[in-house]
Design a protein around this motif. Structure first.
Motif, PDB file in Angstrom:
ATOM      1  N   ASP A  84       0.867  -1.178   0.000  1.00 35.09           N
ATOM      2  CA  ASP A  84       0.000   0.000   0.000  1.00 35.09           C
ATOM      3  C   ASP A  84       0.899   1.221   0.000  1.00 35.09           C
ATOM      4  N   THR A  97       2.832   2.611   1.826  1.00 33.29           N
ATOM      5  CA  THR A  97       4.167   2.588   2.435  1.00 33.29           C
ATOM      6  C   THR A  97       5.254   2.119   1.490  1.00 33.29           C
ATOM      7  N   SER A  98       4.896   1.329   0.466  1.00 29.89           N
ATOM      8  CA  SER A  98       5.994   0.846  -0.382  1.00 29.89           C
ATOM      9  C   SER A  98       5.710   0.786  -1.875  1.00 29.89           C
ATOM     10  N   SER A 130       8.977   2.098  -3.590  1.00 31.77           N
ATOM     11  CA  SER A 130      10.163   1.235  -3.593  1.00 31.77           C
ATOM     12  C   SER A 130       9.928  -0.064  -4.367  1.00 31.77           C
ATOM     13  N   ARG A 131       8.662  -0.476  -4.517  1.00 33.14           N
ATOM     14  CA  ARG A 131       8.395  -1.650  -5.345  1.00 33.14           C
ATOM     15  C   ARG A 131       8.558  -1.323  -6.837  1.00 33.14           C
ATOM     16  N   ARG A 146      18.459   6.330 -10.360  1.00 38.31           N
ATOM     17  CA  ARG A 146      17.813   6.036  -9.080  1.00 38.31           C
ATOM     18  C   ARG A 146      17.992   7.232  -8.120  1.00 38.31           C
ATOM     19  N   VAL A 199      15.132   9.719  -6.300  1.00 37.60           N
ATOM     20  CA  VAL A 199      15.110  10.032  -4.870  1.00 37.60           C
ATOM     21  C   VAL A 199      15.138  11.548  -4.656  1.00 37.60           C
ATOM     22  N   ILE A 251      10.796  10.586  -4.842  1.00 34.93           N
ATOM     23  CA  ILE A 251      10.321   9.217  -5.028  1.00 34.93           C
ATOM     24  C   ILE A 251      11.162   8.312  -4.127  1.00 34.93           C
ATOM     25  N   GLN A 252      10.498   7.473  -3.335  1.00 34.07           N
ATOM     26  CA  GLN A 252      11.236   6.615  -2.402  1.00 34.07           C
ATOM     27  C   GLN A 252      11.714   5.358  -3.120  1.00 34.07           C
ATOM     28  N   ALA A 253      12.510   5.565  -4.161  1.00 32.70           N
ATOM     29  CA  ALA A 253      13.014   4.449  -4.961  1.00 32.70           C
ATOM     30  C   ALA A 253      14.004   3.611  -4.157  1.00 32.70           C
ATOM     31  N   ASP A 254      13.935   2.314  -4.329  1.00 31.46           N
ATOM     32  CA  ASP A 254      14.810   1.387  -3.614  1.00 31.46           C
ATOM     33  C   ASP A 254      16.281   1.624  -3.983  1.00 31.46           C
ATOM     34  N   ALA A 255      17.162   1.401  -3.016  1.00 31.55           N
ATOM     35  CA  ALA A 255      18.595   1.429  -3.308  1.00 31.55           C
ATOM     36  C   ALA A 255      18.970   0.130  -4.017  1.00 31.55           C
ATOM     37  N   LEU A 256      19.878   0.194  -4.954  1.00 33.64           N
ATOM     38  CA  LEU A 256      20.293  -1.008  -5.689  1.00 33.64           C
ATOM     39  C   LEU A 256      21.638  -1.527  -5.229  1.00 33.64           C
TER      40      LEU A 256
END
Lengths: 602, 602
Positions: B530, B532-533, B536-537, B568, B572, B576-581
């Motif tokens: 939802d 919260t992620s 990042s998904r 990425r 950020v 955008i709360q993009a995931d770290a790679l």
């Protein structure tokens, strides 16, 4: 419990909250059926007896919406009363003393959490006063240790003049704070009536099974902000875990600002801003203590060092390529034990950390030492030969490691002024053939990171070591994502579901030596995580570990599933970006989603 | 490019920015070595020639820090100039017309992005003016369609009086906006000098390979807030994708507020607040268009319906248990095609959606229809027998489905007033033996969700269908997490790394029929996601798809890795709360991390 008294409950609640019923006609009520809350259509004329989801969750099953489940007596009465947020007072019980400021902080935090449940209108909608009395037996115990008694009891009742009384009795603040958390969990927001409510009668006694219940956070592979560390502590505390294990430095970066050696972070941090200053550390340690959480610093050595040390000759193999020959991930880097001035630097860092963290235990790391790194450094090999006549076999490098570890420990002890327990990771040094010779069991606690079935676990238990369980196959929260040194998935894939954390039992792994487990710890290594997803990687999965460690339940994840969804929602309400586990539908129709669930029978 | 002119570049930059050098002596500079930026210690006396990471990234390799890589000419000069944020003006080129308000919005958005790069001090530190001229050939084309020309050219040069000029020429606003995005990507923040900078000379021509480049967001399994949907659009637009496919309703919830049928969301939303009102939809559609993004609504039917329809008799099998007998996940629910009034309701919803979305294409879902649901509903089976003499075999239920689909389409067309392309998922109905009979290829576009190697892909291509590729083995972003109807991992595990999205080539899958691929789409189904992620998904993984679709590069993910890390970071920076790679270390020492990377050779 419910089936006999449901109607009574509804009538009592409505005797005084009827007038606050929301303007919009509610559509849904929740019924407790066989111990599970089910969303049901409100039938015409029954709007006034509608039950909110939160009320149903609190009262429908034995553990209500509590997480983790209490281990002692539990009795939650089924009459809810409307309470007045503006008349909640937390009393310190026994006057001014060392623990009083902690109680004040804990109380403030408690009120903030209650406030976050409700709408502004509900906050100001009147209701009964609530007096919380914190009765802490030992007001001088303000440091959490492995021996701290974290038990508490909570008793809620109504006074003759219509106020609510909650008394939390505990040997220490740390137990008392758990009681406050439990009290917070029995206060609910009823969205149908726009009110804060709590049960008129509660009696709970409770204490954890394991003394060490931790989360590891790595702040070196990627930098994690102070705000995110604090949020992590909030969630640790909401789940009654008690330790933030701070893996503060590594080969990749050195964000720790050492007062004695400021050049390390000046050179070694990712940027000028990506550091932890002494005041940041002080703030974090204080924040954690107020929330019943120990901050355990790790200064990992002799491997896992690199950035920051470039102006010294203390590090061998730094960023040596191809990296796969000298370490497990890029960049490589490992202390050179033959450099005498290295130990002065270590002593400086220990001094700073001891002063700032005041640790009751300390983590020296000790994982993933590469023999081939030392072996490929001519000066090291020559020194070994010249000083001791050592060769280049594994046992020779183990002796070299001992040269390092003995001196490091000596320097640490000198600064600590006492001998506190030291934690180290499983490694070549903890193999059966070396461990007892080099790591005395009265001094060292071993943290397991291999699998739960690895024979090293039983070997260390048999040898009498105290252990912390962080078996990667159940407790590494970074597993399952993309590869980052190659395609595919990362090394410890697949992703570990909360169910696996829940079912990972130290008691089961330890068998008749289970008492040697101090507890366990879920680890978030941050090669592929930074501020954007710390919350969603750790939570709510680590809460599954929290219940395992608090209660060692004889049941598995299936029994905990509805409460797990509730606790996840609680974390989100408190500002933690915890991952969703299931469609919200499954929260509204408990036990309708899992295969083999109660409502799946034909 | 770099090796010949590096010294020239440094001298020119410092001729006018030397005086702004930060007070703190910088420690690190970046050198471009063999096309990769490497962090290097600043040697004493060379502080003034230090190069920031962002400058190095922009100028070190052929595509600079651009994402996705341009497909036409590209020339980025190696002289950087300091620009003045407060003197950036965007001109509309050809006066007031339909496109002018879009350009104003695009320009405002562009400036906001530039502002987010820099410190307040840098924003107000002077520098050269920048005039951006948007030269849009067709000022009337304000709706994105599958035929829209999204090409653009960008030319940056210095005027004789020392101002910077950027001219973006494009047939449509949608191309022009891509040009603005590219311009935004060549403006950098130099953290050593605390300045915004851009190259003095740029010339780029560019256009996408595929016209359909999408992200699917499911807002029914869990509710996703309007703010999060907007952030998703921001990131879509930053990556030059062009479609948000909005899977707005499903069995679990009905958050869409239909003006004609408001009771559906009143009953079917997770809560009163978890809805999309007409003004929410209007706001999202407008927000998207300004960012060059189509919002494609999906009203999934006949399966994937349930909550919201409780007051009708239109839905069979709703929440029927055990669910695994009647659908693929709980709760079950499927329209009953035999109910005549159902089609009036559908027409109402189509009417509302057409009015609000003004769609150029529409998605009718059509996935995962359960024959056993219909088969287990006596009234349906009896109706089939009585009305048509049909039996209970697969082909009979396919005919029943056709009864539904034909009438649904007729109602849709009546409201649309024209025949726009309809997208449907692969299903039993798209099997070779049925598809041509029931889904005319001049009307339907088929969206593949089976694997890329499934024979249905080549069968549909051979039959002449236009396809959108969403093969779950490379493009489902929800895969790899915990199971939620049982333990273990979810059905389409493992987690799909960005590398796999990058290498998933429609051209390769399509072979000599590749032109029938309109493009592809990454899907985020939200059973376990939802607010919260969501970020990042989806991000940065979907950006890998973006480059694949924009450029169909002949190279694989390895060549794109350093730029992927940069993009990425860009996401950020834009919130955008993009995931770290990877560890930030790998961004600072490009190509040092992957196995087999440039700097891994012995």
């Amino acid at each position: 419990m419910w089936s006999n008294s449901c109607i009574f409950f509804v009538i009592l609640v409505l005797s005084f909250i009827g007038e606050n019923l929301c303007q919009t006609t509610p559509v849904w009520t929740y019924e407790c059926i066989e111990g599970y809350c089910q969303k049901r259509r409100i039938t015409p004329g029954s709007e006034n007896t509608a039950i909110s989801l939160s009320a149903c969750q609190l009262l429908c099953s034995g553990y209500g919406s509590l997480w983790p489940q209490p281990t002692g007596e539990i009795s939650i009465g089924n009459v809810l009363v409307h309470i007045n947020f503006n008349s909640i007072d937390i009393l310190e019980g026994r006057g001014e003393n060392s623990v009083a400021s902690l109680i004040r902080a804990g109380g403030k935090n408690f009120k903030k959490q209650i406030e976050s449940l409700a709408t502004p209108r509900a906050i100001n909608s009147g209701g009964k006063s609530l007096i919380v009395t914190m009765d802490i037996a030992d007001p001088e115990k303000t440091q959490l240790t492995l021996d701290t008694d974290e038990s508490y009891s909570l008793k809620v009742s109504e006074t003759s003049d219509g106020r609510m009384n909650a008394t939390i009795s505990a040997p220490t603040y740390f137990g008392g704070r758990h009681g406050l958390e439990t009290l917070g969990q029995v206060i609910i927001y009823d969205d149908l009536r726009d009110q804060l409510q709590m049960p008129k009668d509660v009696y709970i006694t409770d204490k954890p099974v394991y003394p060490y219940r931790g989360i590891l956070l790595d702040t070196a592979r990627n930098y994690i902000s102070v705000a995110t560390i604090k949020r992590t502590i909030d969630a640790i505390s909401a789940s009654k875990l008690n330790t933030l294990h701070w893996h503060i430095t590594d080969t990749h970066s050195f964000p720790y600002v050492s007062t004695s050696r400021p050049e390390l972070s000046q050179i070694g941090a990712y940027s000028k801003k990506k550091v932890y200053t002494p005041s940041d550390v002080e703030e974090i340690v204080k924040y954690a203590k107020e929330r019943g959480v120990r901050v355990l610093p790790e200064f990992d050595a002799p491997a896992h060092v690199g950035e920051g040390w470039q102006d010294t000759d203390f590090v061998a193999c730094f960023n040596k390529q191809p990296w796969q020959d000298y370490c497990v991930e890029p960049p490589c880097g490992q202390f050179d034990p033959t450099r005498p001035k290295l130990y002065d630097a270590l002593e400086n860092i220990y001094k700073d950390m001891i002063a700032q963290f005041n640790p009751d235990i300390f983590h020296m790391g000790g994982d993933e030492v590469s023999m081939s790194c030392w072996n490929s450094t001519p000066s090291i090999v020559e020194w070994m030969k010249a000083a001791y006549g050592w060769d280049r076999k594994e046992e020779d490098f183990i002796k070299l490691w001992d040269v390092f570890q003995s001196q490091a420990l000596e320097r640490f002890d000198r600064q600590a002024g006492k001998k506190i327990p030291i934690v180290m990771w499983t490694s070549t040094l903890t193999k059966k053939e070396y461990v007892e010779q080099y790591l005395p069991k009265d001094r060292y606690i071993i943290q397991i990171w291999t699998t739960g079935r690895d024979k090293v676990v039983s070997e260390l238990l048999d040898a009498g070591y105290r252990l912390i369980l962080s078996n990667y196959d159940a407790l590494y929260l970074d597993c399952g994502y993309a590869g980052w040194v190659q395609g595919g998935n990362n090394w410890c894939s697949p992703y570990i579901g909360w169910q696996k954390l829940y079912d990972n039992s130290p008691a089961e792994i330890g068998g008749n030596r289970k008492n040697q487990f101090l507890g366990a710890e879920a680890a978030l290594w941050t090669e592929q995580v930074d501020d954007t997803s710390v919350d969603s990687r750790i939570w709510p999965r680590a809460a599954a570990l929290a219940e395992r460690l608090w209660a060692e339940p004889t049941t598995n994840w299936r029994a905990a599933e509805p409460r797990m969804l509730i606790h996840r929602q609680r974390l989100v309400n408190r500002g933690i970006q915890a991952d969703a586990l299931e469609p919200e539908w499954c929260l509204q129709y408990e036990e309708n989603c899992p295969l083999g669930g109660k409502f799946n029978r034909p």
